[in-house]
Design a protein around this motif. Structure first.
Motif, PDB file in Angstrom:
ATOM      1  N   GLN A  58     -54.044 -23.197   7.266  1.00  0.00           N
ATOM      2  CA  GLN A  58     -55.394 -23.385   6.726  1.00  0.00           C
ATOM      3  C   GLN A  58     -55.347 -24.133   5.391  1.00  0.00           C
ATOM      4  OE1 GLN A  58     -56.325 -19.237   6.590  1.00  0.00           O
ATOM      5  NE2 GLN A  58     -57.409 -19.246   8.567  1.00  0.00           N
ATOM      6  N   VAL A  59     -54.423 -23.746   4.535  1.00  0.00           N
ATOM      7  CA  VAL A  59     -54.315 -24.374   3.215  1.00  0.00           C
ATOM      8  C   VAL A  59     -53.848 -25.824   3.350  1.00  0.00           C
ATOM      9  CG1 VAL A  59     -53.190 -24.276   0.956  1.00  0.00           C
ATOM     10  CG2 VAL A  59     -53.920 -22.157   2.073  1.00  0.00           C
ATOM     11  N   HIS A  60     -52.884 -26.063   4.223  1.00  0.00           N
ATOM     12  CA  HIS A  60     -52.413 -27.438   4.418  1.00  0.00           C
ATOM     13  C   HIS A  60     -53.541 -28.341   4.925  1.00  0.00           C
ATOM     14  CE1 HIS A  60     -48.181 -27.378   3.348  1.00  0.00           C
ATOM     15  NE2 HIS A  60     -48.105 -26.175   3.884  1.00  0.00           N
ATOM     16  N   LEU A  61     -54.407 -27.818   5.778  1.00  0.00           N
ATOM     17  CA  LEU A  61     -55.549 -28.602   6.252  1.00  0.00           C
ATOM     18  C   LEU A  61     -56.575 -28.826   5.140  1.00  0.00           C
ATOM     19  CD1 LEU A  61     -56.149 -27.038   9.786  1.00  0.00           C
ATOM     20  CD2 LEU A  61     -55.429 -29.382   9.292  1.00  0.00           C
ATOM     21  N   ALA A  62     -56.824 -27.793   4.345  1.00  0.00           N
ATOM     22  CA  ALA A  62     -57.863 -27.865   3.311  1.00  0.00           C
ATOM     23  C   ALA A  62     -57.469 -28.733   2.120  1.00  0.00           C
ATOM     24  CB  ALA A  62     -58.205 -26.458   2.827  1.00  0.00           C
ATOM     25  N   LYS A  63     -56.187 -28.809   1.813  1.00  0.00           N
ATOM     26  CA  LYS A  63     -55.766 -29.513   0.593  1.00  0.00           C
ATOM     27  C   LYS A  63     -56.166 -30.982   0.584  1.00  0.00           C
ATOM     28  CE  LYS A  63     -51.084 -30.618   2.079  1.00  0.00           C
ATOM     29  NZ  LYS A  63     -49.660 -30.351   1.903  1.00  0.00           N
ATOM     30  N   SER A  64     -56.333 -31.573   1.756  1.00  0.00           N
ATOM     31  CA  SER A  64     -56.715 -32.987   1.816  1.00  0.00           C
ATOM     32  C   SER A  64     -58.098 -33.225   1.206  1.00  0.00           C
ATOM     33  CB  SER A  64     -56.688 -33.497   3.258  1.00  0.00           C
ATOM     34  OG  SER A  64     -57.661 -32.824   4.036  1.00  0.00           O
ATOM     35  N   ALA A  76     -52.082 -21.928  -4.164  1.00  0.00           N
ATOM     36  CA  ALA A  76     -52.049 -22.874  -5.294  1.00  0.00           C
ATOM     37  C   ALA A  76     -50.789 -23.729  -5.257  1.00  0.00           C
ATOM     38  CB  ALA A  76     -52.143 -22.116  -6.610  1.00  0.00           C
ATOM     39  N   GLU A  77     -49.668 -23.146  -4.879  1.00  0.00           N
ATOM     40  CA  GLU A  77     -48.411 -23.902  -4.832  1.00  0.00           C
ATOM     41  C   GLU A  77     -48.473 -25.020  -3.786  1.00  0.00           C
ATOM     42  OE1 GLU A  77     -45.619 -20.730  -4.225  1.00  0.00           O
ATOM     43  OE2 GLU A  77     -45.755 -20.090  -6.328  1.00  0.00           O
ATOM     44  N   ILE A  78     -49.073 -24.731  -2.639  1.00  0.00           N
ATOM     45  CA  ILE A  78     -49.203 -25.758  -1.595  1.00  0.00           C
ATOM     46  C   ILE A  78     -50.055 -26.913  -2.103  1.00  0.00           C
ATOM     47  CG2 ILE A  78     -50.180 -26.239   0.693  1.00  0.00           C
ATOM     48  CD1 ILE A  78     -49.343 -23.287   1.436  1.00  0.00           C
ATOM     49  N   VAL A  79     -51.168 -26.588  -2.756  1.00  0.00           N
ATOM     50  CA  VAL A  79     -52.064 -27.619  -3.286  1.00  0.00           C
ATOM     51  C   VAL A  79     -51.391 -28.361  -4.448  1.00  0.00           C
ATOM     52  CG1 VAL A  79     -54.288 -28.054  -4.401  1.00  0.00           C
ATOM     53  CG2 VAL A  79     -54.130 -26.403  -2.528  1.00  0.00           C
ATOM     54  N   ALA A  80     -50.717 -27.627  -5.314  1.00  0.00           N
ATOM     55  CA  ALA A  80     -50.063 -28.235  -6.485  1.00  0.00           C
ATOM     56  C   ALA A  80     -49.001 -29.242  -6.062  1.00  0.00           C
ATOM     57  CB  ALA A  80     -49.442 -27.154  -7.362  1.00  0.00           C
ATOM     58  N   GLU A  81     -48.288 -28.946  -4.991  1.00  0.00           N
ATOM     59  CA  GLU A  81     -47.272 -29.876  -4.491  1.00  0.00           C
ATOM     60  C   GLU A  81     -47.926 -31.189  -4.064  1.00  0.00           C
ATOM     61  OE1 GLU A  81     -44.204 -30.118  -0.752  1.00  0.00           O
ATOM     62  OE2 GLU A  81     -44.516 -28.156  -1.678  1.00  0.00           O
ATOM     63  N   GLU A  82     -49.081 -31.092  -3.424  1.00  0.00           N
ATOM     64  CA  GLU A  82     -49.812 -32.279  -2.977  1.00  0.00           C
ATOM     65  C   GLU A  82     -50.378 -33.068  -4.160  1.00  0.00           C
ATOM     66  OE1 GLU A  82     -51.321 -35.130  -0.561  1.00  0.00           O
ATOM     67  OE2 GLU A  82     -50.250 -33.406   0.235  1.00  0.00           O
TER      68      GLU A  82
END
Length: 178
Positions: free
Chosen positions: A30-36, A58-64
């Motif tokens: 879900q987070v990987h899809l939303a970060k875009s 937050a870490e998933i988004v921060a990496e992006e």
């Protein structure tokens, strides 16, 4: 602009609150899809609750976004004390009829906080946060209950634990002018 993001899914069969559970595999997806949806928004800083499911989000988004994270424990979900992380079946047996919406305004979770305490913690933290990030584009990763309180404050709706005014999906994102 302040972007508010709810963490991805955590284990559905256990109480959240101040639990130490992280994201499920579905929650990570879900987070990987939303970060875009956060790319090219001009976000300059990421803030997050320090509970594991919000930290992971937050870490998933921060990496992006290639941004650091500042953790703010004041934006944790309600402190549900002894029920934090407890399997829901066990909680029903130990504490029959004890649910967030069943608590009186000043009634505390066992070894936790009351709806009144939770509301005032988030209200105070939100007002301070808005002053701190004034005129910046930032992301705050937090929890469904926290975002409900914030959106009630922003929309002039009296908050109550008896109903959820703003239901934010897992990894859902809303924006607020600051």
């Amino acid at each position: 602009m302040i972007y508010l993001m709810r963490h991805g899914a955590d284990p559905a069969n256990c109480y959240g609150g101040w639990s130490s559970y992280g994201l499920t595999d579905e929650g990570k997806k879900q987070v990987h899809l939303a970060k875009s949806h956060l790319i090219n928004k001009g976000i300059k800083q990421i803030y997050a609750s320090d509970l594991p499911r919000a930290k992971e989000t937050a870490e998933i988004v921060a990496e992006e976004l290639k941004l650091p994270i500042i953790y703010l424990p004041q934006f944790r979900e309600t402190n549900n004390g002894l029920l934090a992380g407890m399997p829901k079946a066990e909680a029903s047996a130990k504490y029959p009829g004890l649910y967030w919406s069943a608590l009186d305004w000043t009634q505390e979770w066992p070894a936790g906080e009351s709806p009144e305490q939770f509301y005032h913690r988030i209200k105070d933290a939100w007002h301070e946060f808005k002053k701190q990030v004034e005129n910046d584009d930032v992301l705050l990763v937090s929890h469904g209950g926290v975002i409900d309180v914030i959106l009630c404050l922003e929309n002039g709706i009296p908050y109550t634990n008896k109903e959820t005014h703003f239901k934010i999906s897992y990894a859902g994102i809303v924006s607020i002018e600051n």
